[in-house]
Motif scaffolding. Structure first.
Motif, PDB file in Angstrom:
ATOM      1  N   UNK A 103      79.753 -41.676 -43.517  1.00  0.00           N
ATOM      2  CA  UNK A 103      78.888 -42.835 -43.272  1.00  0.00           C
ATOM      3  C   UNK A 103      77.754 -42.856 -44.289  1.00  0.00           C
ATOM      4  N   UNK A 104      77.468 -44.030 -44.814  1.00  0.00           N
ATOM      5  CA  UNK A 104      76.311 -44.225 -45.690  1.00  0.00           C
ATOM      6  C   UNK A 104      75.404 -45.219 -44.980  1.00  0.00           C
ATOM      7  N   UNK A 105      74.193 -44.776 -44.646  1.00  0.00           N
ATOM      8  CA  UNK A 105      73.237 -45.592 -43.902  1.00  0.00           C
ATOM      9  C   UNK A 105      72.126 -46.078 -44.831  1.00  0.00           C
ATOM     10  N   UNK A 106      71.809 -47.354 -44.711  1.00  0.00           N
ATOM     11  CA  UNK A 106      70.681 -47.936 -45.431  1.00  0.00           C
ATOM     12  C   UNK A 106      69.671 -48.409 -44.394  1.00  0.00           C
ATOM     13  N   UNK A 107      68.414 -47.984 -44.542  1.00  0.00           N
ATOM     14  CA  UNK A 107      67.362 -48.362 -43.598  1.00  0.00           C
ATOM     15  C   UNK A 107      66.547 -49.520 -44.156  1.00  0.00           C
ATOM     16  N   UNK A 108      66.212 -50.447 -43.286  1.00  0.00           N
ATOM     17  CA  UNK A 108      65.413 -51.618 -43.655  1.00  0.00           C
ATOM     18  C   UNK A 108      64.218 -51.700 -42.711  1.00  0.00           C
ATOM     19  N   UNK A 109      63.092 -52.103 -43.231  1.00  0.00           N
ATOM     20  CA  UNK A 109      61.917 -52.314 -42.384  1.00  0.00           C
ATOM     21  C   UNK A 109      61.188 -51.044 -41.998  1.00  0.00           C
ATOM     22  N   UNK A 110      61.427 -49.966 -42.711  1.00  0.00           N
ATOM     23  CA  UNK A 110      60.667 -48.731 -42.495  1.00  0.00           C
ATOM     24  C   UNK A 110      60.000 -48.367 -43.815  1.00  0.00           C
ATOM     25  N   UNK A 111      58.819 -47.765 -43.766  1.00  0.00           N
ATOM     26  CA  UNK A 111      58.140 -47.418 -45.013  1.00  0.00           C
ATOM     27  C   UNK A 111      59.017 -46.538 -45.915  1.00  0.00           C
ATOM     28  N   UNK A 112      59.121 -46.911 -47.162  1.00  0.00           N
ATOM     29  CA  UNK A 112      59.887 -46.206 -48.183  1.00  0.00           C
ATOM     30  C   UNK A 112      61.390 -46.164 -47.885  1.00  0.00           C
ATOM     31  N   UNK A 113      61.851 -46.998 -46.974  1.00  0.00           N
ATOM     32  CA  UNK A 113      63.270 -47.042 -46.624  1.00  0.00           C
ATOM     33  C   UNK A 113      64.154 -47.423 -47.794  1.00  0.00           C
ATOM     34  N   UNK A 114      63.599 -48.149 -48.754  1.00  0.00           N
ATOM     35  CA  UNK A 114      64.399 -48.538 -49.927  1.00  0.00           C
ATOM     36  C   UNK A 114      64.423 -47.441 -50.993  1.00  0.00           C
ATOM     37  N   UNK A 115      63.830 -46.290 -50.706  1.00  0.00           N
ATOM     38  CA  UNK A 115      63.815 -45.174 -51.651  1.00  0.00           C
ATOM     39  C   UNK A 115      65.030 -44.259 -51.510  1.00  0.00           C
ATOM     40  N   UNK A 116      65.803 -44.421 -50.434  1.00  0.00           N
ATOM     41  CA  UNK A 116      66.894 -43.477 -50.180  1.00  0.00           C
ATOM     42  C   UNK A 116      67.992 -44.105 -49.313  1.00  0.00           C
TER      43      UNK A 116
END
Length: 155
Positions: A77-90
């Motif tokens: 599984x590859x999870x992408x987080x949105x709407x959390x601080x620095x979520x677009x960093x990893x």
């Protein structure tokens, strides 16, 4: 193995377990065959406020395939987080390796591996990694506890 894999099956058990793990508005696409014995699907959910004060969202791609000895399954599984601080960093990478337990008739052996793919550099990597690991361990404990409880009620 069959019962455990229901948590990735797209049915009532999956919804129940994921809801207990703090995944709100959980939805998924059907498994589609990409290659022989390789299946993929997409997942979406929001974090419950008890899981994350930011109530971020997750989009995830899962792939499942039988283990080479056909004695279990591998779910990546590859999870992408949105709407959390620095979520677009990893991105988070999870790997569930589910194998038959020959010594016990009503058991399977599950190993969960996780990693973080850093897309951008930040001085907060160590703290973010620690927080993710803690949250993930709590989530997996709740998921597996709910699964065990469901299994015992079906016996």
């Amino acid at each position: 193995i069959g019962f455990f894999m229901e948590v990735f099956g797209g049915e009532e058990l999956e919804l129940k377990v994921m809801e207990k793990a703090g995944c709100v508005n959980y939805s998924y696409s059907p498994w589609e065959s990409e290659k022989p014995d390789v299946y993929e699907r997409q997942i979406y959910y929001r974090f419950d406020k008890r899981v994350s004060r930011y109530r971020g969202e997750v989009t995830s791609a899962q792939q499942k395939s039988p283990l080479s000895d056909k004695n279990g399954w591998l779910v990546e599984e590859v999870m992408t987080l949105h709407g959390v601080p620095l979520g677009d960093y990893f991105n988070l990478h999870l790997r569930y390796q589910v194998e038959d337990s020959p010594s016990r008739s009503k058991a399977c052996h599950v190993q969960v591996f996780f990693g973080i793919a850093w897309l951008k550099s930040t001085r907060h990597q160590k703290r973010i990694t620690k927080n993710i690991l803690q949250s993930l361990q709590e989530r997996l404990t709740v998921m597996f506890g709910a699964l065990e409880k469901e299994f015992s009620t079906r016996q």
